[in-house]
Scaffold this motif. Structure first.
Motif, short mmCIF file in Angstrom:
data_model
loop_
_atom_site.label_atom_id
_atom_site.label_comp_id
_atom_site.label_asym_id
_atom_site.label_seq_id
_atom_site.Cartn_x
_atom_site.Cartn_y
_atom_site.Cartn_z
N THR A 245 32.09 -0.91 -26.58
CA THR A 245 32.35 -0.53 -25.19
C THR A 245 32.91 -1.73 -24.44
N LEU A 246 34.06 -1.55 -23.81
CA LEU A 246 34.67 -2.58 -22.96
C LEU A 246 34.54 -2.12 -21.51
N THR A 247 33.98 -2.96 -20.64
CA THR A 247 33.83 -2.58 -19.24
C THR A 247 34.46 -3.65 -18.34
N THR A 248 35.01 -3.20 -17.22
CA THR A 248 35.56 -4.11 -16.22
C THR A 248 35.58 -3.41 -14.88
N CYS A 249 35.95 -4.14 -13.84
CA CYS A 249 35.95 -3.58 -12.48
C CYS A 249 37.23 -2.79 -12.23
N THR A 250 37.14 -1.83 -11.33
CA THR A 250 38.30 -1.06 -10.90
C THR A 250 38.02 -0.51 -9.51
N PRO A 251 39.04 -0.32 -8.64
CA PRO A 251 40.43 -0.72 -8.79
C PRO A 251 40.56 -2.25 -8.86
N GLU A 252 41.77 -2.72 -9.13
CA GLU A 252 41.99 -4.14 -9.22
C GLU A 252 41.63 -4.84 -7.91
N TYR A 253 41.15 -6.06 -8.02
CA TYR A 253 40.75 -6.92 -6.90
C TYR A 253 39.58 -6.35 -6.10
N THR A 254 38.83 -5.46 -6.73
CA THR A 254 37.59 -4.96 -6.13
C THR A 254 36.52 -4.92 -7.21
N SER A 255 35.29 -4.70 -6.80
CA SER A 255 34.21 -4.50 -7.78
C SER A 255 33.44 -3.22 -7.47
N THR A 256 34.12 -2.27 -6.86
CA THR A 256 33.47 -1.04 -6.41
C THR A 256 33.06 -0.15 -7.57
N TYR A 257 33.96 0.04 -8.54
CA TYR A 257 33.70 0.95 -9.66
C TYR A 257 33.89 0.21 -10.98
N ARG A 258 33.65 0.95 -12.08
CA ARG A 258 33.84 0.39 -13.41
C ARG A 258 34.81 1.24 -14.22
N LEU A 259 35.65 0.55 -14.96
CA LEU A 259 36.55 1.16 -15.94
C LEU A 259 35.94 0.92 -17.32
N VAL A 260 35.91 1.95 -18.15
CA VAL A 260 35.24 1.85 -19.44
C VAL A 260 36.19 2.32 -20.55
N VAL A 261 36.27 1.53 -21.62
CA VAL A 261 37.02 1.91 -22.82
C VAL A 261 36.05 1.89 -23.99
N TRP A 262 36.05 2.98 -24.78
CA TRP A 262 35.17 3.08 -25.94
C TRP A 262 35.98 3.09 -27.22
N GLY A 263 35.38 2.60 -28.28
CA GLY A 263 35.99 2.67 -29.60
C GLY A 263 34.92 2.87 -30.66
N LYS A 264 35.38 3.17 -31.88
CA LYS A 264 34.47 3.38 -33.00
C LYS A 264 34.85 2.47 -34.16
N LEU A 265 33.84 2.04 -34.90
CA LEU A 265 34.07 1.12 -35.99
C LEU A 265 34.93 1.77 -37.06
N ARG A 266 35.99 1.07 -37.43
CA ARG A 266 36.89 1.55 -38.47
C ARG A 266 36.62 0.88 -39.80
#
Length: 271
Positions: A245-266
């Motif tokens: 799981t990769l997490t970061t803030c969104t929208p840019e230049y704010t910390s209001t919400y989180r953007l999340v990207v998931w992946g599975k082991l290959r």
């Protein structure tokens, strides 16, 4: 005929001079404040990035020297793009079923045999995360504290989540803006893109599977062992597996919400 000559009192002259002085001083203060604010913006948006990226690159090289295996950062080559095109299918074949499950006991044993130590030293870099599509190669440190980890340009590993290659969820966070901004463009990742995590013992390759564009900063479900949003339950998984799981803030230049990207082991490759 008598001509009246206007008389200007000294008090009137003093008041006019005082007004001019106040206006001049106020203008100088506004200019000074503007320059200071501009310097702060330059420091925050440019200098912190440069400094953090330098620190992160230096740490990656130090880890590579320690492991004796220099990395090869850069955009995806033909083989990476070919892997990305068949990402989900190969992820299911090599790392489990379509929900990220581990698959056979033998596959579980192989994945667990090269796990990183259960408790890496706090705030110290111990792995390298590479995203070929983004040309990103950045150290991973234990913890997500700003001063000790994220502001150094590192990616931080959430305490309590699993380590690379372990069954469960290897969850990390990174700045989207300033201080190296390693996760600025993770919104550009698409299913099948690869994310590699290198440790002293192995190289783990994950395939990006899905993205949650926005959720609450308090949505802890996204980093659970079986990641699933508690705010938007239609996003996430329902079966145990080997996740990243990769997490970061969104929208840019704010910390209001989180953007999340998931992946599975290959796949995993011992060093």
């Amino acid at each position: 005929m008598r001509v009246r000559v206007p008389v200007v009192r000294h008090s009137t002259l003093r008041r006019r001079a005082l007004r001019r002085r106040v206006l001049w001083t106020g203008g100088e203060l506004l200019v000074t404040v503007g320059v200071v604010l501009l310097l702060l913006v330059v420091h925050q948006l440019w200098w912190t990035n440069r400094q953090a990226q330098h620190n992160a690159d230096r740490e990656v090289r130090a880890l590579e020297r320690e492991w004796g295996a220099p990395g090869t950062p850069g955009p995806a080559g033909p083989s990476e793009r070919a892997e990305g095109a068949e990402g989900t299918e190969r992820a299911e074949t090599e790392a489990g079923d379509g929900d990220g499950s581990a698959g056979s006991p033998e596959r579980e044993r192989r994945a667990g045999s090269t796990d990183t130590p259960a408790a890496p030293r706090w705030s110290r870099a111990y792995a390298v995360l590479t995203i070929p599509r983004l040309g990103l190669r950045v150290p991973v440190a234990e913890g997500v504290g700003k001063r000790d980890v994220l502001n150094k340009g590192y990616v931080g590993h959430y305490k309590g989540s699993q380590q690379p290659g372990q069954a469960g969820n290897f969850a990390v966070a990174g700045h989207r803006n300033t201080h190296g901004e390693p996760f600025r463009y993770i919104n550009r990742l698409r299913p099948g893109d690869t994310v590699r995590v290198e440790t002293a013992s192995a190289v783990f390759t994950y395939a990006v599977d899905r993205t949650l564009p926005r959720t609450s900063a308090r949505d802890g479900g996204v980093i659970d062992p079986v990641p699933r949003s508690t705010v938007r339950p239609s996003y996430g998984y329902s079966q145990p597996g080997y996740y990243i799981t990769l997490t970061t803030c969104t929208p840019e230049y704010t910390s209001t919400y989180r953007l999340v990207v998931w992946g599975k082991l290959r796949s995993m490759k011992p060093r």
